[in-house]
Design a protein around this motif. Structure first.
Motif, PDB file in Angstrom:
ATOM      1  N   UNK A 210       0.830  -1.204   0.000  1.00 52.47           N
ATOM      2  CA  UNK A 210       0.000   0.000   0.000  1.00 52.47           C
ATOM      3  C   UNK A 210       0.862   1.251   0.000  1.00 52.47           C
ATOM      4  N   UNK A 211       2.130   1.053   0.301  1.00 52.53           N
ATOM      5  CA  UNK A 211       3.076   2.166   0.340  1.00 52.53           C
ATOM      6  C   UNK A 211       4.441   1.657  -0.079  1.00 52.53           C
ATOM      7  N   UNK A 212       5.176   2.488  -0.825  1.00 58.85           N
ATOM      8  CA  UNK A 212       6.503   2.104  -1.311  1.00 58.85           C
ATOM      9  C   UNK A 212       7.494   3.195  -0.917  1.00 58.85           C
ATOM     10  N   UNK A 213       8.318   2.947   0.111  1.00 59.95           N
ATOM     11  CA  UNK A 213       9.299   3.947   0.525  1.00 59.95           C
ATOM     12  C   UNK A 213      10.627   3.767  -0.207  1.00 59.95           C
ATOM     13  N   UNK A 214      10.964   4.678  -1.083  1.00 59.40           N
ATOM     14  CA  UNK A 214      12.255   4.644  -1.776  1.00 59.40           C
ATOM     15  C   UNK A 214      13.210   5.568  -1.017  1.00 59.40           C
ATOM     16  N   UNK A 215      13.794   5.031   0.033  1.00 55.41           N
ATOM     17  CA  UNK A 215      14.585   5.833   0.966  1.00 55.41           C
ATOM     18  C   UNK A 215      15.789   6.488   0.296  1.00 55.41           C
ATOM     19  N   UNK A 216      16.384   5.806  -0.661  1.00 52.64           N
ATOM     20  CA  UNK A 216      17.605   6.309  -1.287  1.00 52.64           C
ATOM     21  C   UNK A 216      17.410   7.663  -1.942  1.00 52.64           C
ATOM     22  N   UNK A 217      16.198   7.910  -2.430  1.00 52.02           N
ATOM     23  CA  UNK A 217      15.943   9.157  -3.163  1.00 52.02           C
ATOM     24  C   UNK A 217      14.864  10.004  -2.500  1.00 52.02           C
ATOM     25  N   UNK A 218      14.504   9.655  -1.269  1.00 53.44           N
ATOM     26  CA  UNK A 218      13.558  10.465  -0.512  1.00 53.44           C
ATOM     27  C   UNK A 218      12.145  10.466  -1.062  1.00 53.44           C
ATOM     28  N   UNK A 219      11.722   9.354  -1.630  1.00 54.15           N
ATOM     29  CA  UNK A 219      10.363   9.263  -2.187  1.00 54.15           C
ATOM     30  C   UNK A 219       9.530   8.266  -1.384  1.00 54.15           C
ATOM     31  N   UNK A 220       8.261   8.559  -1.269  1.00 52.28           N
ATOM     32  CA  UNK A 220       7.321   7.634  -0.632  1.00 52.28           C
ATOM     33  C   UNK A 220       6.045   7.630  -1.468  1.00 52.28           C
ATOM     34  N   UNK A 221       5.762   6.496  -2.082  1.00 50.59           N
ATOM     35  CA  UNK A 221       4.624   6.373  -2.981  1.00 50.59           C
ATOM     36  C   UNK A 221       3.500   5.602  -2.303  1.00 50.59           C
ATOM     37  N   UNK A 222       2.296   6.090  -2.446  1.00 50.82           N
ATOM     38  CA  UNK A 222       1.117   5.374  -1.953  1.00 50.82           C
ATOM     39  C   UNK A 222       0.466   4.662  -3.136  1.00 50.82           C
ATOM     40  N   UNK A 223       0.009   3.443  -2.889  1.00 49.87           N
ATOM     41  CA  UNK A 223      -0.487   2.596  -3.979  1.00 49.87           C
ATOM     42  C   UNK A 223      -1.973   2.311  -3.781  1.00 49.87           C
ATOM     43  N   UNK A 224      -2.758   2.531  -4.834  1.00 51.95           N
ATOM     44  CA  UNK A 224      -4.192   2.229  -4.815  1.00 51.95           C
ATOM     45  C   UNK A 224      -4.481   1.190  -5.883  1.00 51.95           C
ATOM     46  N   UNK A 225      -5.427   0.299  -5.591  1.00 54.89           N
ATOM     47  CA  UNK A 225      -5.818  -0.768  -6.510  1.00 54.89           C
ATOM     48  C   UNK A 225      -7.290  -0.586  -6.844  1.00 54.89           C
ATOM     49  N   UNK A 226      -7.567  -0.400  -8.125  1.00 57.00           N
ATOM     50  CA  UNK A 226      -8.935  -0.134  -8.571  1.00 57.00           C
ATOM     51  C   UNK A 226      -9.361  -1.254  -9.511  1.00 57.00           C
ATOM     52  N   UNK A 227     -10.340  -2.036  -9.088  1.00 60.91           N
ATOM     53  CA  UNK A 227     -10.824  -3.135  -9.932  1.00 60.91           C
ATOM     54  C   UNK A 227     -11.631  -2.580 -11.098  1.00 60.91           C
ATOM     55  N   UNK A 228     -11.354  -3.099 -12.284  1.00 60.59           N
ATOM     56  CA  UNK A 228     -12.089  -2.688 -13.476  1.00 60.59           C
ATOM     57  C   UNK A 228     -12.222  -3.907 -14.375  1.00 60.59           C
ATOM     58  N   UNK A 229     -13.397  -4.504 -14.372  1.00 60.76           N
ATOM     59  CA  UNK A 229     -13.629  -5.739 -15.125  1.00 60.76           C
ATOM     60  C   UNK A 229     -13.415  -5.517 -16.610  1.00 60.76           C
ATOM     61  N   UNK A 230     -12.738  -6.484 -17.229  1.00 62.01           N
ATOM     62  CA  UNK A 230     -12.536  -6.436 -18.668  1.00 62.01           C
ATOM     63  C   UNK A 230     -11.474  -5.462 -19.118  1.00 62.01           C
TER      64      UNK A 230
END
Length: 242
Positions: free
Chosen positions: A74-94
């Protein structure tokens, strides 16, 4: 006499000496040169028994930590470059699974998000792209700063090495470096750059490294356990210390 741990022996045409390694599956592998007398292997393993025990314990600890993590981040901390990404998952059939990178620091995976393996593959491709954008320029800056040169840079997703340098001057860097603190990544880059001048770990190599990175000993020790910072989704289904 303490019983030997289970191990496998793998002859290698590239090996110049016997080396012991712990495989990604947490098993002991003994790599020997072609034609080596394998009757000598048990004595070599026994001589390294304490090292083997420590490494097997670390591998077991790492596997336990991975299995305790959720299959998707749900979160991706890229410590080396000072980035923190939040991840969302959206279901979309087809709809074909796709990843969108938003300027507000969010990643959105849309489509068949119930396919966790496909989501992980997509996230790993995104991670590789972030690594391409950050690690080669970083290496280039350090090389220029210290008057060193190299052939080219290769980025890989490895389980047993943070980096390596070939005899042709190709420096390979692990995309998982982005999860490490900045000082540890710098230590890895300087280590590999020094290999462009000294291809082995001779006293001359360590003197050269110490001149560029006085804290190399502390960094080397920290890197032994830094794999704890690499999420499970990065390591699964891939091929990480140099």
């Amino acid at each position: 006499m303490t019983p030997l741990p289970p191990y496998t022996v793998r002859p290698s045409a590239r090996a110049r000496r016997v080396s012991l390694r712990i495989t990604p599956a947490g098993e002991l592998e003994v790599v020997v040169p072609q034609g080596f007398d394998t009757r000598r292997v048990p004595a070599i393993v026994r001589d390294k028994a304490e090292w083997v025990a420590r490494q097997l314990a670390r591998a077991a600890e790492r596997r336990a930590a991975w299995h305790a993590q959720p299959p998707l981040p749900r979160e991706i901390p890229l410590r080396a470059v000072g980035e923190r990404w939040r991840v969302a998952y959206v279901a979309a059939a087809g709809r074909r699974l796709a990843l969108t990178e938003r300027p507000d620091g969010h990643l959105v995976l849309r489509g068949a998000v119930d396919d966790a393996a496909a989501c992980r593959r997509l996230l790993r491709r995104w991670l590789a792209a972030r690594a391409r954008g950050h690690l080669p320029p970083w290496l280039e800056r350090l090389a220029a700063e210290h008057g060193l040169s190299y052939g080219r840079v290769a980025l890989r997703a490895q389980r047993t090495r943070w980096g390596s340098c070939s005899s042709r001057g190709t420096i390979s860097l692990n995309v998982a470096l982005l999860f490490l603190p900045e000082d540890l990544v710098r230590a890895v880059l300087l280590h590999e750059l020094c290999h462009t001048e000294e291809m082995n770990h001779s006293p001359a190599f360590w003197r050269r490294l110490a001149a560029l990175d006085p804290a190399w000993r502390e960094a080397r020790e920290a890197l032994r356990t830094a794999w704890r910072l690499v999420p499970r989704w990065v390591q699964e289904e891939t091929g990480a210390t140099g």
